[in-house]
Design a protein around this motif. Structure first.
Motif, PDB file in Angstrom:
ATOM      1  N   PHE A  64       0.821  -1.215   0.000  1.00  0.00           N
ATOM      2  CA  PHE A  64       0.000   0.000   0.000  1.00  0.00           C
ATOM      3  C   PHE A  64       0.855   1.265   0.000  1.00  0.00           C
ATOM      4  N   VAL A  65       0.166   2.346  -0.342  1.00  0.00           N
ATOM      5  CA  VAL A  65       0.763   3.659  -0.130  1.00  0.00           C
ATOM      6  C   VAL A  65      -0.152   4.414   0.832  1.00  0.00           C
ATOM      7  N   LEU A  66       0.465   4.994   1.840  1.00  0.00           N
ATOM      8  CA  LEU A  66      -0.282   5.769   2.832  1.00  0.00           C
ATOM      9  C   LEU A  66      -0.427   7.204   2.330  1.00  0.00           C
ATOM     10  N   ASP A  67      -1.653   7.676   2.287  1.00  0.00           N
ATOM     11  CA  ASP A  67      -1.953   9.051   1.849  1.00  0.00           C
ATOM     12  C   ASP A  67      -1.625   9.979   3.024  1.00  0.00           C
ATOM     13  N   VAL A  68      -0.360  10.337   3.124  1.00  0.00           N
ATOM     14  CA  VAL A  68       0.173  10.876   4.384  1.00  0.00           C
ATOM     15  C   VAL A  68      -0.424  12.231   4.761  1.00  0.00           C
ATOM     16  N   GLY A  69      -0.853  12.991   3.772  1.00  0.00           N
ATOM     17  CA  GLY A  69      -1.453  14.290   4.088  1.00  0.00           C
ATOM     18  C   GLY A  69      -2.800  14.170   4.778  1.00  0.00           C
ATOM     19  N   LYS A  70      -3.402  12.978   4.725  1.00  0.00           N
ATOM     20  CA  LYS A  70      -4.754  12.803   5.274  1.00  0.00           C
ATOM     21  C   LYS A  70      -4.768  12.315   6.720  1.00  0.00           C
ATOM     22  N   ILE A  71      -3.616  11.902   7.231  1.00  0.00           N
ATOM     23  CA  ILE A  71      -3.617  11.328   8.580  1.00  0.00           C
ATOM     24  C   ILE A  71      -3.215  12.374   9.616  1.00  0.00           C
ATOM     25  N   LYS A  72      -3.401  12.039  10.884  1.00  0.00           N
ATOM     26  CA  LYS A  72      -2.997  12.952  11.960  1.00  0.00           C
ATOM     27  C   LYS A  72      -1.514  12.757  12.245  1.00  0.00           C
ATOM     28  N   HIS A  73      -0.715  13.504  11.528  1.00  0.00           N
ATOM     29  CA  HIS A  73       0.731  13.336  11.677  1.00  0.00           C
ATOM     30  C   HIS A  73       1.304  14.305  12.696  1.00  0.00           C
ATOM     31  N   GLY A  74       0.536  15.326  13.065  1.00  0.00           N
ATOM     32  CA  GLY A  74       1.003  16.262  14.082  1.00  0.00           C
ATOM     33  C   GLY A  74       1.995  17.293  13.587  1.00  0.00           C
ATOM     34  N   LEU A  75       2.297  17.272  12.282  1.00  0.00           N
ATOM     35  CA  LEU A  75       3.253  18.242  11.738  1.00  0.00           C
ATOM     36  C   LEU A  75       2.487  19.354  11.017  1.00  0.00           C
ATOM     37  N   ASP A  76       3.196  20.413  10.695  1.00  0.00           N
ATOM     38  CA  ASP A  76       2.623  21.549   9.983  1.00  0.00           C
ATOM     39  C   ASP A  76       1.987  21.086   8.660  1.00  0.00           C
ATOM     40  N   PRO A  77       0.682  21.305   8.482  1.00  0.00           N
ATOM     41  CA  PRO A  77       0.024  20.857   7.237  1.00  0.00           C
ATOM     42  C   PRO A  77       0.638  21.476   5.981  1.00  0.00           C
ATOM     43  N   ALA A  78       1.288  22.630   6.115  1.00  0.00           N
ATOM     44  CA  ALA A  78       1.907  23.271   4.950  1.00  0.00           C
ATOM     45  C   ALA A  78       2.975  22.376   4.326  1.00  0.00           C
ATOM     46  N   LEU A  79       3.537  21.473   5.131  1.00  0.00           N
ATOM     47  CA  LEU A  79       4.564  20.569   4.599  1.00  0.00           C
ATOM     48  C   LEU A  79       3.984  19.607   3.574  1.00  0.00           C
ATOM     49  N   PHE A  80       2.655  19.449   3.601  1.00  0.00           N
ATOM     50  CA  PHE A  80       2.005  18.472   2.731  1.00  0.00           C
ATOM     51  C   PHE A  80       1.075  19.140   1.718  1.00  0.00           C
ATOM     52  N   ALA A  81       1.264  20.438   1.533  1.00  0.00           N
ATOM     53  CA  ALA A  81       0.345  21.200   0.681  1.00  0.00           C
ATOM     54  C   ALA A  81       0.570  20.935  -0.803  1.00  0.00           C
ATOM     55  N   GLU A  82       1.800  20.648  -1.195  1.00  0.00           N
ATOM     56  CA  GLU A  82       2.110  20.419  -2.607  1.00  0.00           C
ATOM     57  C   GLU A  82       2.561  18.983  -2.797  1.00  0.00           C
ATOM     58  N   PRO A  83       2.274  18.370  -3.934  1.00  0.00           N
ATOM     59  CA  PRO A  83       2.643  16.967  -4.133  1.00  0.00           C
ATOM     60  C   PRO A  83       4.118  16.787  -4.471  1.00  0.00           C
ATOM     61  N   THR A  84       4.962  17.064  -3.507  1.00  0.00           N
ATOM     62  CA  THR A  84       6.404  16.911  -3.646  1.00  0.00           C
ATOM     63  C   THR A  84       6.987  16.949  -2.237  1.00  0.00           C
ATOM     64  N   TRP A  85       8.132  16.281  -2.041  1.00  0.00           N
ATOM     65  CA  TRP A  85       8.716  16.213  -0.701  1.00  0.00           C
ATOM     66  C   TRP A  85       9.678  17.360  -0.409  1.00  0.00           C
ATOM     67  N   ASN A  86       9.757  18.350  -1.289  1.00  0.00           N
ATOM     68  CA  ASN A  86      10.715  19.437  -1.067  1.00  0.00           C
ATOM     69  C   ASN A  86      10.467  20.199   0.236  1.00  0.00           C
ATOM     70  N   ALA A  87       9.201  20.444   0.570  1.00  0.00           N
ATOM     71  CA  ALA A  87       8.922  21.230   1.781  1.00  0.00           C
ATOM     72  C   ALA A  87       9.345  20.461   3.034  1.00  0.00           C
ATOM     73  N   VAL A  88       9.100  19.169   3.051  1.00  0.00           N
ATOM     74  CA  VAL A  88       9.545  18.365   4.201  1.00  0.00           C
ATOM     75  C   VAL A  88      11.071  18.376   4.281  1.00  0.00           C
ATOM     76  N   MET A  89      11.720  18.227   3.136  1.00  0.00           N
ATOM     77  CA  MET A  89      13.190  18.266   3.142  1.00  0.00           C
ATOM     78  C   MET A  89      13.679  19.590   3.720  1.00  0.00           C
ATOM     79  N   ALA A  90      13.078  20.689   3.246  1.00  0.00           N
ATOM     80  CA  ALA A  90      13.522  22.016   3.684  1.00  0.00           C
ATOM     81  C   ALA A  90      13.303  22.216   5.178  1.00  0.00           C
ATOM     82  N   ALA A  91      12.337  21.502   5.747  1.00  0.00           N
ATOM     83  CA  ALA A  91      12.026  21.670   7.174  1.00  0.00           C
ATOM     84  C   ALA A  91      13.138  21.153   8.081  1.00  0.00           C
TER      85      ALA A  91
END
Lengths: 405, 405
Positions: free
Chosen positions: B39-66
């Motif tokens: 499976f693939v987990l739709d990570v933006g939809k779960i309660k991850h407790g992190l800033d939702p802005a990190l998941f706003a665009e379909p790319t991992w660049n924002a998480v990397m930059a964090a």
């Protein structure tokens, strides 16, 4: 044509025929601007009639992406607003004196490619390294030779340039040392800015249509790092410290009257590289060097028309493999030297590898750049009673960082 | 450790110890995902407790930059959510079967640098071109040789690859022709993704800390175009058609148990390149080739630990000139070959320049790639009872375009 901005009508880089695009900050934050005489027009604030989203971010990428029809509309509108006295009352409040602004990067560089398309430069450098008989590589008359540079290192005029460290192996050394570059150099170039994307091969004519405008470019080069690293995969850290561009993107439209043909071919080009019309430009260029606290000496004068390949040819070649090009790609022309010693666009050539040091008007001797030296590129296409100026591409050398043991 | 996702506990590339980062589309638009079992987990939809802005665009660049603290928090949280049965009811609705999704580029590539850090590959290629005595360039044991590639040409696994045109001069030709590449090849590589920026020189330890994760990479290479163009400034159009990466960024944290040292040095490295600890990884790699409509043959097996330089060393070297590194920079390792013939990571080496054609299990003969061939890279770090898989990096060769006269 004249402008109601009186400083645009005399001795200026920025007459109404130019209208180059930049990004400025007068203390109130970065905005898109157009140079006119001694002023910059705060273009987002005027009634331009175009989509305001094009001016939402302080960079010209959105305008470039909008395409040639928008480029033409904007230029037509700016020309009308700045030449027709009836617009003066509405526009004049949005002119900011150039002397009161900082000029920033005019666009986001997507990727940076640097070419090696100057016949005189390639011959000079090849002669130094391989002798006059083997000066030009066998592929040089067939291919506009280029390599990918480092976009993150492109900076705007005025940004200081720190002398780099690197692996250096002098002729007398058996193994390399890690040391500051002792042969830090300039390369006088022009550069084309790709304003439209491509996916697949494009013709030379299509490539010309994709180009948004031109800037001057100084490709700072550490010759000692380059000599040790460049075989077999080309220059890497030798060219990654900084590349300085002039702050104003001169629109291709402003350069139309100055188109000239590339030189007579010494070897017939393959059809995909043949030009349907003149695609170089007659742009007079100079390099000045000022030691710290001293006046400058002009050390070279040359012209963009000396190049063997045009930017349109380089861009067409760039796409042959199917390589996608993007809005904001920057294509350096390669070092622009001319036939005579005083036309050489690098200190490597001017001092012939350091063997014939330059004497500046202030008496200083130079083989390569010293700490505190400022280098200024200037350029203009000179028309009948006006000139299309590029402003300056300027940089001052800071000493290498001291490393901790 | 086990997961309540039962397919994550058996024979899978994606156990709970992996949790690689990708971007998927199940028809409802591209989103960020984490692979777990089938499976693939739709990570933006779960309660991850992190800033939702990190998941706003379909790319991992924002998480990397964090930055690394966020990387660790996210991984810890995902591990808890997918291992602890109490979270199952909340999380399970956001699992999408991998077989129902398309996998897209997991991040925006800022710039792409490709290295040449495989001892066996450099020796093999050098022997073919210059003879065994001069196989390694003089700088090779001192510098992790690299060149800038073309970021716009990086594509995700599954993207077809069009055979390129280019200037080709065969040994029997006096002048080059413009023709489709007849020696189109692969290069089996790993690649590091830079997750934190730098401004100025960084140490090997700092470089290691900047790396977010790793993917597999196939650097498609037109050997005939390369042979004619690469002197003096390195490969350009030969490498610009496409570079395929695997769709899952395997976090550096998942690879920690698999760290190994680079090999014994044949020449002592300069201090700035010396490693404070093991920075390569034990990752088993293979290359399979399937002719159109035929089953695949594994043509090479090797291991990332064969490299002479680690990605951390390459990244540290990359910054020596002061070159700024950015979030999303991609660093190809260089072709990974091993000591034996069956360990060679390119067809150039496997067929020894075309002189020793390969025979596939299906009977086909190959010197280089034919139209319709599919190449699949696979890789995994194999642990005790689990494996950290990279999935596949797959591409199929389309015939060259027909050009209009």
């Amino acid at each position: 044509m004249t402008s109601w901005v009186s400083s645009a009508n005399g001795d200026t880089d920025f007459p109404i025929e130019n209208l180059p695009y930049g990004v400025f900050d007068d203390g109130a934050g970065p905005r898109m601007g157009v140079a006119i005489g001694a002023f910059v027009l705060d273009v987002g604030k005027i009634k331009h009639g175009l989509d305001p989203a094009l001016f939402a971010e302080p960079t010209w990428n959105a305008v470039m992406a909008a395409g040639p029809t928008v480029w033409a509309e904007l230029r037509e509108r700016l020309t009308a607003l700045l030449s027709d006295e009836t617009h003066r009352a509405a526009v004049e409040p949005h002119l900011v004196p150039l002397e009161k602004v900082a000029l920033l990067m005019p666009f986001r560089v997507s990727e940076y490619t640097d070419f090696y398309a100057g016949r005189h430069h390639a011959f000079n450098v090849g002669t130094m390294f391989r002798g006059a008989e083997n000066a030009l590589p066998p592929n040089w008359l067939s291919i506009p030779i280029g390599y990918n540079g480092r976009a993150s290192s492109v900076v705007v005029s005025g940004t200081p340039v720190r002398r780099p460290w690197g692996q250096i192996k002098r002729p007398e050394d058996e193994l390399p040392r890690f040391a500051p570059s002792a042969r830090f150099d300039i390369e006088l170039e022009m550069a084309a800015i790709v304003g439209q994307p491509s996916d697949g091969m494009v013709s030379v004519a299509e490539a010309d249509a994709m180009i948004f405008g031109y800037v001057m470019l100084n490709d700072w080069s550490a010759r000692d790092i380059q000599a040790w690293e460049y075989q077999p995969l080309g220059p890497f850290q030798a060219k990654a410290t900084a590349t300085t561009i002039s702050p104003w993107i001169v629109p291709k439209a402003a350069l139309e009257p100055f188109r000239v043909s590339t030189p007579t071919r010494e070897r017939e080009l393959l059809p995909y590289l043949q030009e349907p019309g003149p695609m170089l430009y007659d742009i007079a260029l100079s390099v000045a060097l000022a030691p710290e606290g001293k006046p400058e000496t002009v050390i070279a004068r040359t012209n963009y028309r000396e190049m063997y390949y045009s930017a349109a040819q380089q861009l067409a070649h760039h796409t042959t493999s199917g390589c996608p090009m993007r809005v904001g790609d920057l294509l350096g022309s390669g070092t622009i030297s001319g036939p005579e010693k005083e036309n050489r666009g690098s200190m490597l050539e001017l001092s012939w590898g350091g063997k014939e040091p330059l004497t500046l008007e202030t008496g200083e001797i130079r083989q390569f750049l010293e700490d505190g030296d400022t280098v200024i590129l200037r350029g203009a296409a000179v028309g009948n009673g006006y000139r299309i100026g590029f402003g300056e591409a300027r940089g001052t050398i800071l000493p290498a960082l001291k490393l901790q043991d």
